[in-house]
Design a protein around this motif. Structure first.
Motif, PDB file in Angstrom:
ATOM      1  N   ILE A 177       2.574  91.159 -52.884  1.00 31.88           N
ATOM      2  CA  ILE A 177       1.200  91.609 -53.070  1.00 31.88           C
ATOM      3  C   ILE A 177       0.332  90.738 -52.176  1.00 31.88           C
ATOM      4  O   ILE A 177       0.528  89.517 -52.123  1.00 31.88           O
ATOM      5  CB  ILE A 177       0.740  91.453 -54.544  1.00 31.88           C
ATOM      6  N   PRO A 178      -0.621  91.335 -51.450  1.00 35.29           N
ATOM      7  CA  PRO A 178      -1.499  90.492 -50.621  1.00 35.29           C
ATOM      8  C   PRO A 178      -2.117  89.381 -51.463  1.00 35.29           C
ATOM      9  O   PRO A 178      -2.658  89.617 -52.539  1.00 35.29           O
ATOM     10  CB  PRO A 178      -2.563  91.484 -50.126  1.00 35.29           C
ATOM     11  N   ARG A 179      -2.029  88.174 -50.983  1.00 36.68           N
ATOM     12  CA  ARG A 179      -2.487  87.027 -51.764  1.00 36.68           C
ATOM     13  C   ARG A 179      -3.946  86.712 -51.500  1.00 36.68           C
ATOM     14  O   ARG A 179      -4.491  87.023 -50.442  1.00 36.68           O
ATOM     15  CB  ARG A 179      -1.636  85.813 -51.437  1.00 36.68           C
ATOM     16  N   VAL A 180      -4.553  86.066 -52.470  1.00 39.35           N
ATOM     17  CA  VAL A 180      -5.924  85.597 -52.331  1.00 39.35           C
ATOM     18  C   VAL A 180      -5.886  84.251 -51.615  1.00 39.35           C
ATOM     19  O   VAL A 180      -5.123  83.355 -51.999  1.00 39.35           O
ATOM     20  CB  VAL A 180      -6.599  85.442 -53.713  1.00 39.35           C
ATOM     21  N   GLU A 181      -6.678  84.114 -50.570  1.00 40.47           N
ATOM     22  CA  GLU A 181      -6.680  82.866 -49.820  1.00 40.47           C
ATOM     23  C   GLU A 181      -7.243  81.738 -50.684  1.00 40.47           C
ATOM     24  O   GLU A 181      -8.310  81.872 -51.287  1.00 40.47           O
ATOM     25  CB  GLU A 181      -7.506  83.012 -48.543  1.00 40.47           C
ATOM     26  N   ARG A 182      -6.536  80.642 -50.736  1.00 38.52           N
ATOM     27  CA  ARG A 182      -6.943  79.511 -51.569  1.00 38.52           C
ATOM     28  C   ARG A 182      -7.711  78.464 -50.777  1.00 38.52           C
ATOM     29  O   ARG A 182      -8.319  77.572 -51.358  1.00 38.52           O
ATOM     30  CB  ARG A 182      -5.706  78.882 -52.209  1.00 38.52           C
ATOM     31  N   LEU A 183      -7.676  78.558 -49.449  1.00 34.33           N
ATOM     32  CA  LEU A 183      -8.403  77.623 -48.607  1.00 34.33           C
ATOM     33  C   LEU A 183      -9.602  78.332 -47.985  1.00 34.33           C
ATOM     34  O   LEU A 183      -9.570  79.527 -47.726  1.00 34.33           O
ATOM     35  CB  LEU A 183      -7.500  77.082 -47.501  1.00 34.33           C
ATOM     36  N   ARG A 184     -10.666  77.588 -47.768  1.00 34.82           N
ATOM     37  CA  ARG A 184     -11.841  78.161 -47.108  1.00 34.82           C
ATOM     38  C   ARG A 184     -12.344  77.234 -46.019  1.00 34.82           C
ATOM     39  O   ARG A 184     -12.078  76.031 -46.028  1.00 34.82           O
ATOM     40  CB  ARG A 184     -12.948  78.449 -48.117  1.00 34.82           C
ATOM     41  N   ARG A 185     -13.075  77.833 -45.074  1.00 36.25           N
ATOM     42  CA  ARG A 185     -13.616  77.066 -43.956  1.00 36.25           C
ATOM     43  C   ARG A 185     -14.881  76.330 -44.375  1.00 36.25           C
ATOM     44  O   ARG A 185     -15.678  76.822 -45.165  1.00 36.25           O
ATOM     45  CB  ARG A 185     -13.947  77.997 -42.791  1.00 36.25           C
ATOM     46  N   LEU A 186     -15.057  75.149 -43.816  1.00 42.03           N
ATOM     47  CA  LEU A 186     -16.295  74.408 -43.985  1.00 42.03           C
ATOM     48  C   LEU A 186     -16.753  73.980 -42.597  1.00 42.03           C
ATOM     49  O   LEU A 186     -16.042  73.253 -41.889  1.00 42.03           O
ATOM     50  CB  LEU A 186     -16.075  73.180 -44.877  1.00 42.03           C
ATOM     51  N   ASP A 187     -17.903  74.496 -42.196  1.00 41.77           N
ATOM     52  CA  ASP A 187     -18.409  74.193 -40.859  1.00 41.77           C
ATOM     53  C   ASP A 187     -18.813  72.721 -40.749  1.00 41.77           C
ATOM     54  O   ASP A 187     -19.315  72.120 -41.709  1.00 41.77           O
ATOM     55  CB  ASP A 187     -19.609  75.079 -40.532  1.00 41.77           C
ATOM     56  N   PHE A 188     -18.599  72.167 -39.574  1.00 43.12           N
ATOM     57  CA  PHE A 188     -18.951  70.779 -39.299  1.00 43.12           C
ATOM     58  C   PHE A 188     -20.258  70.777 -38.510  1.00 43.12           C
ATOM     59  O   PHE A 188     -20.285  71.027 -37.307  1.00 43.12           O
ATOM     60  CB  PHE A 188     -17.825  70.105 -38.521  1.00 43.12           C
ATOM     61  N   GLU A 189     -21.363  70.533 -39.204  1.00 43.03           N
ATOM     62  CA  GLU A 189     -22.688  70.555 -38.589  1.00 43.03           C
ATOM     63  C   GLU A 189     -23.112  69.134 -38.227  1.00 43.03           C
ATOM     64  O   GLU A 189     -22.597  68.141 -38.752  1.00 43.03           O
ATOM     65  CB  GLU A 189     -23.701  71.163 -39.563  1.00 43.03           C
ATOM     66  N   GLY A 190     -24.125  69.047 -37.317  1.00 45.88           N
ATOM     67  CA  GLY A 190     -24.671  67.739 -36.975  1.00 45.88           C
ATOM     68  C   GLY A 190     -25.003  67.618 -35.506  1.00 45.88           C
ATOM     69  O   GLY A 190     -25.029  68.619 -34.765  1.00 45.88           O
ATOM     70  N   GLU A 191     -25.263  66.402 -35.075  1.00 48.21           N
ATOM     71  CA  GLU A 191     -25.590  66.154 -33.681  1.00 48.21           C
ATOM     72  C   GLU A 191     -24.436  66.588 -32.789  1.00 48.21           C
ATOM     73  O   GLU A 191     -23.273  66.534 -33.192  1.00 48.21           O
ATOM     74  CB  GLU A 191     -25.881  64.667 -33.472  1.00 48.21           C
ATOM     75  N   PRO A 192     -24.726  67.004 -31.562  1.00 43.98           N
ATOM     76  CA  PRO A 192     -23.663  67.472 -30.677  1.00 43.98           C
ATOM     77  C   PRO A 192     -22.705  66.361 -30.264  1.00 43.98           C
ATOM     78  O   PRO A 192     -23.049  65.174 -30.282  1.00 43.98           O
ATOM     79  CB  PRO A 192     -24.427  68.025 -29.464  1.00 43.98           C
ATOM     80  N   ASP A 193     -21.491  66.792 -29.930  1.00 49.34           N
ATOM     81  CA  ASP A 193     -20.449  65.914 -29.373  1.00 49.34           C
ATOM     82  C   ASP A 193     -20.057  64.776 -30.307  1.00 49.34           C
ATOM     83  O   ASP A 193     -19.893  63.617 -29.900  1.00 49.34           O
ATOM     84  CB  ASP A 193     -20.896  65.350 -28.015  1.00 49.34           C
ATOM     85  N   VAL A 194     -19.899  65.124 -31.581  1.00 51.46           N
ATOM     86  CA  VAL A 194     -19.417  64.179 -32.585  1.00 51.46           C
ATOM     87  C   VAL A 194     -18.089  64.686 -33.137  1.00 51.46           C
ATOM     88  O   VAL A 194     -17.980  65.855 -33.526  1.00 51.46           O
ATOM     89  CB  VAL A 194     -20.428  64.004 -33.742  1.00 51.46           C
ATOM     90  N   GLY A 195     -17.097  63.823 -33.156  1.00 52.04           N
ATOM     91  CA  GLY A 195     -15.793  64.208 -33.686  1.00 52.04           C
ATOM     92  C   GLY A 195     -15.727  64.024 -35.194  1.00 52.04           C
ATOM     93  O   GLY A 195     -16.402  63.165 -35.774  1.00 52.04           O
ATOM     94  N   LEU A 196     -14.900  64.831 -35.836  1.00 49.07           N
ATOM     95  CA  LEU A 196     -14.742  64.786 -37.288  1.00 49.07           C
ATOM     96  C   LEU A 196     -13.785  63.653 -37.670  1.00 49.07           C
ATOM     97  O   LEU A 196     -12.604  63.688 -37.320  1.00 49.07           O
ATOM     98  CB  LEU A 196     -14.200  66.116 -37.801  1.00 49.07           C
ATOM     99  N   SER A 197     -14.277  62.666 -38.395  1.00 48.45           N
ATOM    100  CA  SER A 197     -13.401  61.629 -38.920  1.00 48.45           C
ATOM    101  C   SER A 197     -12.865  62.071 -40.271  1.00 48.45           C
ATOM    102  O   SER A 197     -13.435  62.937 -40.940  1.00 48.45           O
ATOM    103  CB  SER A 197     -14.159  60.305 -39.073  1.00 48.45           C
ATOM    104  N   TRP A 198     -11.760  61.429 -40.686  1.00 47.83           N
ATOM    105  CA  TRP A 198     -11.176  61.790 -41.980  1.00 47.83           C
ATOM    106  C   TRP A 198     -12.157  61.482 -43.110  1.00 47.83           C
ATOM    107  O   TRP A 198     -12.339  62.270 -44.040  1.00 47.83           O
ATOM    108  CB  TRP A 198      -9.872  61.023 -42.182  1.00 47.83           C
ATOM    109  N   ALA A 199     -12.826  60.331 -43.040  1.00 49.20           N
ATOM    110  CA  ALA A 199     -13.768  59.946 -44.090  1.00 49.20           C
ATOM    111  C   ALA A 199     -14.930  60.928 -44.180  1.00 49.20           C
ATOM    112  O   ALA A 199     -15.371  61.301 -45.281  1.00 49.20           O
ATOM    113  CB  ALA A 199     -14.283  58.529 -43.830  1.00 49.20           C
ATOM    114  N   SER A 200     -15.424  61.387 -43.018  1.00 44.31           N
ATOM    115  CA  SER A 200     -16.517  62.363 -43.018  1.00 44.31           C
ATOM    116  C   SER A 200     -16.069  63.676 -43.633  1.00 44.31           C
ATOM    117  O   SER A 200     -16.807  64.303 -44.397  1.00 44.31           O
ATOM    118  CB  SER A 200     -17.022  62.592 -41.593  1.00 44.31           C
ATOM    119  N   ALA A 201     -14.862  64.103 -43.300  1.00 42.51           N
ATOM    120  CA  ALA A 201     -14.345  65.361 -43.852  1.00 42.51           C
ATOM    121  C   ALA A 201     -14.220  65.279 -45.367  1.00 42.51           C
ATOM    122  O   ALA A 201     -14.593  66.213 -46.087  1.00 42.51           O
ATOM    123  CB  ALA A 201     -12.994  65.686 -43.220  1.00 42.51           C
ATOM    124  N   ALA A 202     -13.690  64.155 -45.872  1.00 40.78           N
ATOM    125  CA  ALA A 202     -13.541  63.997 -47.323  1.00 40.78           C
ATOM    126  C   ALA A 202     -14.896  63.997 -48.012  1.00 40.78           C
ATOM    127  O   ALA A 202     -15.072  64.603 -49.078  1.00 40.78           O
ATOM    128  CB  ALA A 202     -12.791  62.700 -47.622  1.00 40.78           C
TER     129      ALA A 202
END
Length: 693
Positions: free
Chosen positions: A273-298
């Motif tokens: 049966i087609p499954r319901v997606e359990r993960l969702r996207r979260l956009d990374f907003e902010g000043e340009p040219d900034v990389g996502l750190s693990w601490a920021s993501a958490a």
């Protein structure tokens, strides 16, 4: 040079003395013949030569004819017994009556579960999708069956409802269940001691019934069959497998440690049966040219009322962010862990960037990690994935657990006490040894330890047991170098080995020794000095007053690396138990820590290979990476216990089992044999100095 390894045991050689000792002559002749065939095949085939150079001797040999793992598995006693149990249960109908009456799952319940995020699946063999996992009729055991098409009246017997970490059989309503048991490896044949029974039981909510999907690529393994998945047990990491990897209908399915080609362990998990997606996207907003750190993501995930996903959730969702190198943050292994989601050849490999200055912690716009949405540099991916809901916690291994042989760590020390963590081999205080000299001289039959020295000055310890056997160790080593039988009659000594060994006993009860002719090895002096020895070590030797401590300049370059140090009774060497199973460093307040890693055996003769994580201290975080237990060494006459890592079951291990001040230590998949380098004692601070346990 590679073929010359055939004689080296530690490299996987089949003609080493360790391998052929005690074998029947005909078996040795056949072994030599097979080795010659392998050598001839390599010399005649440039492709095999390239494989030998790229994969190494042991891995290449394990794919060849009589040495192949698949061939060896057919002869394994453990699989014969497991299959026989399945047949016996079927023949005798020894199925519990209350299980027979357990209801299956109705369609409405399935629909509600899938809507809530569960999966309705069939589980087929990757190498032969015409075979599927099913419950054998009239039993609580799993087997392979010929795949049944969806819609047929018997289809439910091959359908499973995967809810979180529980796997429920649709037709019976029972849950996949296996004993939680950490692996103690038999080198070369780990399945003999690491395999166990898989059954279907009523739900009990315990860790016995918790499973997850794993991708072979997660640990950096290249896998031609990229769709294949391991179904691993959450708390010991063993995986579902077909008995002896014989992919036939009616063959039992149980669990064992994943290894080599995984032929009988890889599965296709297909949604009905087609499954319901359990993960969702979260956009990374902010000043340009900034990389996502693990601490920021958490932090961003927490602010959004969510959490970072687990490795298993990413794999189960089949996440793929493109055909380019890309890493996303995950959080279930006790470290700032990242998982590869780009399909450029390393999909689902996991990695921990090096320490605080690694790329996982900085804000640079790297091309392999998400960047802010307005970025013109770095990755073109500007989001990461999150999951909703809290993760279920694993049970604490404590004194009330159903495994009475594995109490909580806290049960081993008085509450609040401080202790040193010492190799168990050095924690035994033994009095001087007395020997019945007259009996020894007349007929043997006594325990006596000889300090042996050859003409070159090499020294050994030979433990002659009262039952007529002996074991010999190089002085200062725990690895035996010889074994056999000894005899004494009226002061005349001899040994049964591959060449004549004979000698004469001299002296009296106050002082005695032997002059022994060891054939091709020349004359040896056997001296009794009255001291107590453990294997190749002098009991209570101050040179081996060693314990675990913390340093900043070790082999890992981690500023909080754990290592083996000379005891000095400082706070830097003291530890305490916090809660049921966490170990706190007294001087810093940090906790003994190692990233969770489930083992995979690329080489069945070297289970430690590629299964290392650093042993360090970290601030307390309540994760499973900081949970530990003492687990008895099987058949240990000394009562030794291994210091095991919770969930993955790997052990704190002194590298190469060589003990010295400054010695390296790690968390390794090294539980095997007599566990010399991974057995530890928690020695009370007040009595540790001087070697008292």
């Amino acid at each position: 040079a590679c073929l010359g390894m055939m004689f080296l045991w530690h490299s996987g050689g089949k003609l080493s003395a360790w391998e052929i000792k005690g074998q029947e002559p005909e078996k040795v002749r056949n072994l030599i013949k097979s080795c010659k065939e392998f050598a001839a095949a390599v010399r005649a085939d440039t492709t095999l030569q390239q494989l030998l150079a790229n994969r190494g001797f042991s891995a290449c040999l394990s794919d060849f004819g009589p040495f192949s793992v698949v061939t060896i598995l057919q002869e394994a006693e453990v699989y014969r017994k497991l299959q026989q149990k399945l047949e016996d249960r079927t023949a005798k109908e020894q199925f519990n009556a209350d299980l027979k009456e357990f209801p299956g799952i109705d369609d409405a319940t399935i629909a509600d579960a899938v809507a809530a995020g569960a999966r309705l699946v069939t589980i087929k063999l990757l190498r032969d999708p015409s075979k599927a996992l099913q419950l054998r009729a009239g039993t609580d055991r799993l087997e392979l069956g010929d795949a049944v098409a969806t819609g047929e009246s018997t289809a439910a017997k091959q359908q499973f409802l995967w809810q979180g970490q529980e796997l429920q059989h649709v037709a019976s309503g029972l849950f996949m269940d296996a004993e939680v048991r950490y692996c103690h490896h038999t080198l070369g044949r780990p399945w003999e001691t690491c395999s166990g029974e898989l059954s279907a039981r009523p739900r009990d909510g315990s860790d016995r019934q918790r499973w997850f999907l794993a991708a072979p690529e997660e640990q950096g393994l290249s896998c031609e069959d990229a769709a294949g998945r391991l179904i691993r047990h959450c708390v010991d990491g063993r995986a579902m497998e077909v008995n002896a990897w014989q992919l036939l209908a009616g063959q039992g399915v149980n669990i064992s440690v994943p290894h080599t080609s995984m032929v009988g362990m890889l599965w296709l998990v297909e949604d009905l049966i087609p499954r319901v997606e359990r993960l969702r996207r979260l956009d990374f907003e902010g000043e340009p040219d900034v990389g996502l750190s693990w601490a920021s993501a958490a932090q961003l995930a927490n602010e959004a009322g969510a959490r970072l996903p687990t490795v298993a959730e990413v794999i189960e969702a089949g996440v793929c962010t493109g055909d380019f190198d890309q890493w996303l943050p995950v959080d279930d292994r006790g470290e700032e862990l990242w998982i590869q989601t780009g399909n450029d050849g390393r999909l689902y490999r996991t990695e921990v960037p090096e320490f605080a200055n690694g790329w996982g912690s900085d804000k640079e716009p790297h091309p392999w990690r998400p960047t802010t949405a307005s970025s013109t540099q770095g990755s073109k991916l500007h989001h990461f994935l999150v999951a909703d809901g809290k993760l279920k916690q694993f049970a604490i291994a404590n004194v009330t657990t159903d495994d009475e042989h594995r109490p909580a760590l806290a049960a081993h020390v008085p509450p609040g006490s401080e202790f040193l963590i010492r190799p168990a081999v050095f924690c035994e205080q033994r009095p001087p040894v007395k020997v019945d000299f007259e009996k020894l001289k007349a007929c043997g039959g006594v325990d006596v330890c000889w300090l042996v020295e050859n003409s070159k000055g090499d020294r050994f310890l030979q433990h002659n047991a009262a039952d007529g056997t002996y074991l010999t160790y190089p002085l200062g080593s725990g690895n035996p170098c010889d074994e056999g039988r000894w005899y004494m009659k009226d002061g005349v000594y001899s040994e049964k080995t591959g060449f004549p060994v004979s000698g004469t006993l001299h002296g009296d009860a106050t002082s005695f020794f032997m002059d022994v002719d060891c054939g091709p090895h020349g004359p040896h002096k056997y001296k009794f000095d009255g001291k107590a020895y453990t294997r190749g070590f002098l009991a209570n030797d101050p040179d081996f007053d060693l314990c675990l401590a913390v340093r900043s300049d070790g082999y890992t370059k981690d500023p909080f690396e754990v290592y083996l140090a000379k005891m000095d009774d400082s706070d830097g060497q003291r530890w305490r138990v916090v809660g049921a199973d966490r170990i706190q460093h007294v001087a810093t307040g940090r906790f003994l820590h190692s990233r969770t890693m489930y083992a995979f055996l690329a080489d069945v003769g070297a289970p430690w290979d590629a299964n290392h994580t650093n042993l360090v201290t970290r601030p307390g975080n309540d994760s499973d990476a900081q949970r530990w237990l003492l687990d008895p060494v099987p058949c240990s006459t000394e009562g030794w216990k291994m210091l095991r890592h919770f969930r993955d079951g790997r052990v704190v291990d002194v590298h190469n089992w060589q003990f010295s001040d400054g010695g390296n230590v790690g968390c390794e998949n090294a539980a095997h044999s007599y566990a010399l380098g991974c057995s530890f004692s928690l020695c009370a601070r007040e009595t540790a100095l001087g070697g008292v346990h």
